[in-house]
Design an enzyme around this catalytic site. Structure first.
Site, PDB file in Angstrom:
ATOM      1  N   SER A  61       0.861  -1.237  -0.043  1.00 17.99           N
ATOM      2  CA  SER A  61      -0.069  -0.008   0.085  1.00 17.99           C
ATOM      3  C   SER A  61       0.784   1.368  -0.079  1.00 17.99           C
ATOM      4  O   SER A  61       1.981   1.259   0.422  1.00 17.99           O
ATOM      5  CB  SER A  61      -0.846  -0.035   1.338  1.00 17.99           C
ATOM      6  OG  SER A  61      -1.602  -1.257   1.314  1.00 17.99           O
TER       7      SER A  61
HETATM    8  N1  SAH Z   1      -0.707  -4.549   4.018  1.00 17.43           N
HETATM    9  C1  SAH Z   1       0.212  -5.013   2.695  1.00 17.43           C
HETATM   10  C2  SAH Z   1      -0.745  -4.872   1.691  1.00 17.43           C
HETATM   11  C3  SAH Z   1      -1.363  -6.048   1.128  1.00 17.43           C
HETATM   12  S1  SAH Z   1      -2.465  -5.818  -0.320  1.00 17.43           S
HETATM   13  C4  SAH Z   1       1.596  -4.360   2.589  1.00 17.43           C
HETATM   14  O1  SAH Z   1       1.753  -3.620   3.497  1.00 17.43           O
HETATM   15  O2  SAH Z   1       2.189  -4.689   1.804  1.00 17.43           O
HETATM   16  C5  SAH Z   1      -3.721  -7.180   0.135  1.00 17.43           C
HETATM   17  C6  SAH Z   1      -3.168  -8.373   0.675  1.00 17.43           C
HETATM   18  O3  SAH Z   1      -4.189  -9.258   1.048  1.00 17.43           O
HETATM   19  C7  SAH Z   1      -2.680  -9.158  -0.399  1.00 17.43           C
HETATM   20  O4  SAH Z   1      -1.433  -9.745  -0.123  1.00 17.43           O
HETATM   21  C8  SAH Z   1      -3.504 -10.452  -0.695  1.00 17.43           C
HETATM   22  O5  SAH Z   1      -2.959 -11.438  -1.068  1.00 17.43           O
HETATM   23  C9  SAH Z   1      -4.153 -10.515   0.450  1.00 17.43           C
HETATM   24  N2  SAH Z   1      -5.402 -10.906   0.803  1.00 17.43           N
HETATM   25  C10 SAH Z   1      -6.595 -11.025   0.120  1.00 17.43           C
HETATM   26  N3  SAH Z   1      -7.649 -11.714   0.750  1.00 17.43           N
HETATM   27  C11 SAH Z   1      -7.101 -12.437   1.713  1.00 17.43           C
HETATM   28  C12 SAH Z   1      -7.616 -13.190   2.594  1.00 17.43           C
HETATM   29  N4  SAH Z   1      -8.834 -13.796   2.709  1.00 17.43           N
HETATM   30  N5  SAH Z   1      -6.819 -13.293   3.571  1.00 17.43           N
HETATM   31  C13 SAH Z   1      -5.635 -13.009   3.744  1.00 17.43           C
HETATM   32  N6  SAH Z   1      -4.973 -12.355   2.978  1.00 17.43           N
HETATM   33  C14 SAH Z   1      -5.586 -11.704   1.958  1.00 17.43           C
END
Ligand code: SAH
Length: 674
Positions: A61
């Site tokens: 993000s």
């Molecule tokens: N907080 C992260 C941003 C991640 S983007 C950072 O700082 O880098 C969102 C993430 O959510 C992705 O990696 C995706 O794989 C994950 N995601 C999507 N659905 C999910 C679920 N049901 N459970 C866990 N992770 C999930």
């Protein structure tokens, strides 16, 4: 600049200046090494305030959003937090600095493993990474004082609400589609939750039992001229209004006003670009009259005053070739089919283009000039194949028979070439790759024999054979994703420019008309983050300062566009630009139309103000005002994207000519005005 000072600049410029106040969150943002959570090649941009790609097609993000969401959790040092969507692990690290303990859950195993490793390397002992479906929360650690979800779901997952302690806060993007509302829910007591909206955001989807279904890789055809969107990550949040008015005033000071297109004060611009080898003229939509008329005016000046002799546009090669035959004396005119009969017909079948075509024809006739008109695109797989066969029928009937057989293998998909790409991938036996490549190679091998009869005709046929090969490749690449197919298409268009220059002779000066998204340097936009290049970028690499890029923009008015691919053209209303866009700054300058010079020596203060990334709007042949943010806005650094920017605050739709029946007869005469 050291990483620590880059971080401090980020905290001041992107976080504090935008209203974030929680000192503990700001201190965390100032101390966690974001670069440690990024792929090594992105280290240099680690402290830019934008989302960046990580493994698994996911994004880390944007720092502002991480800080905003963390602040919204209002964590105290003794509290425990749960994060859903670990991704890179960066946000978990920030949480680790402001909370006592953090559980973070990630559904992609590879990401969970790499985040755990990176967190350990960075010395975080209070953050535990779990590989699981986070829509079900992490019951073993519940209840939590704070829960943060870093992916967008259709609604608040029941499991997460249940796992929130009384008094606890849950922050999550909610919405159906790729645009979401950031929501904060506070658990007031056992049964009661209070909900607040914190603004619009954009995240990758939350996939799981209480989120979205796992998509089976839907691959959509990217509409011409629109930018394929990245899969997620929040877009930039609004920049403060206060700075904006200063920038708008600066634009007003530097701009050269345009009272009317016919009397536009172009001398300065024409002098600046006259020496260029390739001038690229953009457009912010595919259906705005002012953009066509202004480009025609600039084109005429360049032809008359600076010896430009070639025009290449974002159209199919065989269609543009029909125009070329009409405007250049001595070339056979008729083709047995009508050009621009297929969607999106209005892009070139319009009165603005027709007027330029007439002008070029008269110019070529009177001045014995030979200004050529060519198409750069590769959507004409079938028409091009047909043209190759027709050419060989004349010069080499045996080869024509071979071409019929080879190209004939493509005909089952004639009405849906995209389906060909899929069929060729699923069943290799159906792939025509070898046929189309062999066809091109054999044609080129006979260059000396064929070209001896008529160099232009041979060039036309060989280009058609290249289009077939390029298109065949393009339709297969579409199934690997939009980045691959976009890059192939823009590479094909650039290669065509290079071939035109060499075919027409070493001194040829060329004018290109394409959408801003093709001519504006991709390196200065979010396209680069996705690994996309484009014609503008390739031209800058190849020609350096001899390529001059002019972008165009508008705030509001009407535009010719369709709601969906292959739908009829409509005249649609263009929404006034968003407050956090470059367009809004131009609008706020209160100058109705202007030229803005951006290449050195431009006023340094203007450049400094404009280099901060902002949103920019791109409308292609499809316009979807209801989902404008995710369908049409992208992040860019405008003064690096273009050498010059031309603004029309209010614009009107291009004047389309009546559509033709597809494959209508071309009876000679004006190829547009049948
Ligand atoms: N907080 C992260 C941003 C991640 S983007 C950072 O700082 O880098 C969102 C993430 O959510 C992705 O990696 C995706 O794989 C994950 N995601 C999507 N659905 C999910 C679920 N049901 N459970 C866990 N992770 C999930």
């Amino acid at each position: 600049m050291t990483a620590a000072s880059a971080r401090q600049t980020m905290v001041e410029r992107h976080l504090r200046a935008r209203g974030l106040r929680d000192e503990r969150v700001l201190a965390a943002m100032g101390s966690v090494a974001r670069e440690a959570f990024l792929p090594p090649d992105l280290e240099a941009v680690a402290y830019d305030d934008r989302p960046l790609p990580i493994a698994g097609g996911q994004t880390i993000s944007q720092p502002y959003i991480v800080a905003l969401m963390t602040e919204a959790l209002a964590l105290r040092p003794h509290e425990r937090a749960l994060e859903i969507g670990t991704g890179s692990g960066y946000a978990a690290a920030i949480l680790g600095r402001v909370a006592k303990e953090v559980d973070t859950v990630e559904r992609i195993e590879e990401l969970a493993a790499s985040a755990a490793e990176k967190l350990a390397e960075q010395g975080f002992t209070n953050v535990r990474v779990h590989h699981a479906d986070g829509t079900l929360g992490w019951p073993g650690g519940a209840p939590y004082d704070a829960i943060i979800v870093a992916a967008g779901g259709p609604e608040l997952p029941r499991a997460l609400l249940d796992q929130l302690a009384v008094g606890g806060r849950l922050v999550m993007p909610v919405g159906d589609g790729r645009d979401q509302q950031l929501v904060r829910v506070t658990r007031v007591d056992e049964a009661d939750y209070r909900r607040e909206d914190l603004g619009a955001v954009r995240f990758v989807p939350l996939i799981g039992a209480q989120g979205w279904a796992d998509p089976d890789d839907p691959v959509k055809r990217a509409p011409r001229g629109t930018i394929p969107r990245r899969t997620g990550g929040p877009l930039v949040a609004p920049s403060p209004a206060t700075r904006a008015s200063t920038v708008a005033r600066l634009i007003a000071e530097c701009a050269v006003p345009i009272a009317a297109i016919d009397s536009a004060p172009l001398d300065g611009l024409i002098d600046r670009i006259g020496d260029a080898r390739v001038v690229l003229l953009g457009e912010a939509t595919h259906g705005t009259s002012e953009f066509y008329r202004m480009r025609a005016k600039i084109t005429q000046e360049l032809v008359l005053r600076h010896g430009f002799t070639a025009i290449a546009v974002e159209a199919d090669w065989p269609d543009a070739a029909a125009i070329d035959r009409y405007i250049r004396p001595g070339r056979p005119t008729a083709r047995p089919w009508a050009p621009f009969a297929r969607f999106p017909t209005w892009m070139w079948r319009n009165t603005e283009t027709a007027e330029l075509v007439e002008w070029l024809r008269a110019y070529n006739a009177e001045a014995r000039g030979a200004v050529s008109f060519s198409g750069l695109d590769l959507y004409s797989m079938y028409t091009s194949a047909y043209e190759v066969v027709r050419y060989l029928d004349r010069v080499d009937p045996t080869a024509a028979q071979v071409a019929r057989e080879r190209y004939g293998r493509l005909t089952p998909w004639q009405h849906d070439p995209a389906a060909y790409g899929k069929a060729a991938l699923v069943d290799r036996m159906r792939s025509c790759e070898r046929d189309v490549v062999a066809m091109l190679r054999e044609l080129l091998a006979k260059r000396l024999d064929y070209a001896a009869q008529d160099g232009d005709e041979f060039f036309d046929a060989s280009q058609n054979a290249r289009v077939v090969a390029g298109a065949e490749n393009y339709y297969r690449a579409m199934y690997y994703g939009s980045v691959e197919s976009w890059n192939l298409r823009d590479q094909h268009m650039f290669d065509t420019i290079a071939r035109l220059l060499s075919h027409r002779g070493p001194d040829t000066k060329l004018i290109v008309w394409e959408h801003n998204s093709h001519v504006g340097d991709a390196a200065a936009t979010e396209m680069a983050v996705r690994g996309e290049h484009n014609v503008g970028h390739l031209c800058r690499k190849a020609f350096g300062d001899d390529a001059y890029i002019v972008g165009f923009g508008t705030d509001h008015g009407t535009v010719a566009a369709a709601s969906q691919w292959d739908d009829p053209m409509e005249i649609m209303r263009v929404r006034p630009a968003r407050s956090d866009s470059y367009e809004r700054l131009c609008h706020d300058s209160a100058v109705r139309a202007f030229l803005l010079h951006l290449r050195e020596p431009v006023r340094e203060v203007l450049r400094e103000e404009l280099v901060e990334p902002r949103l920019e709007r791109a409308i292609g042949v499809i316009y979807r005002p209801q989902t404008e943010l995710q369908s049409h806005y992208f992040q860019a650094v405008l003064p690096e994207q273009f050498d010059e920017y031309i603004w029309f605050d209010e614009t009107e739709a291009v004047h389309a000519l009546a559509p033709l029946p597809d494959r209508g007869e071309l009876r000679g005469g004006h190829p547009l005005l049948l």
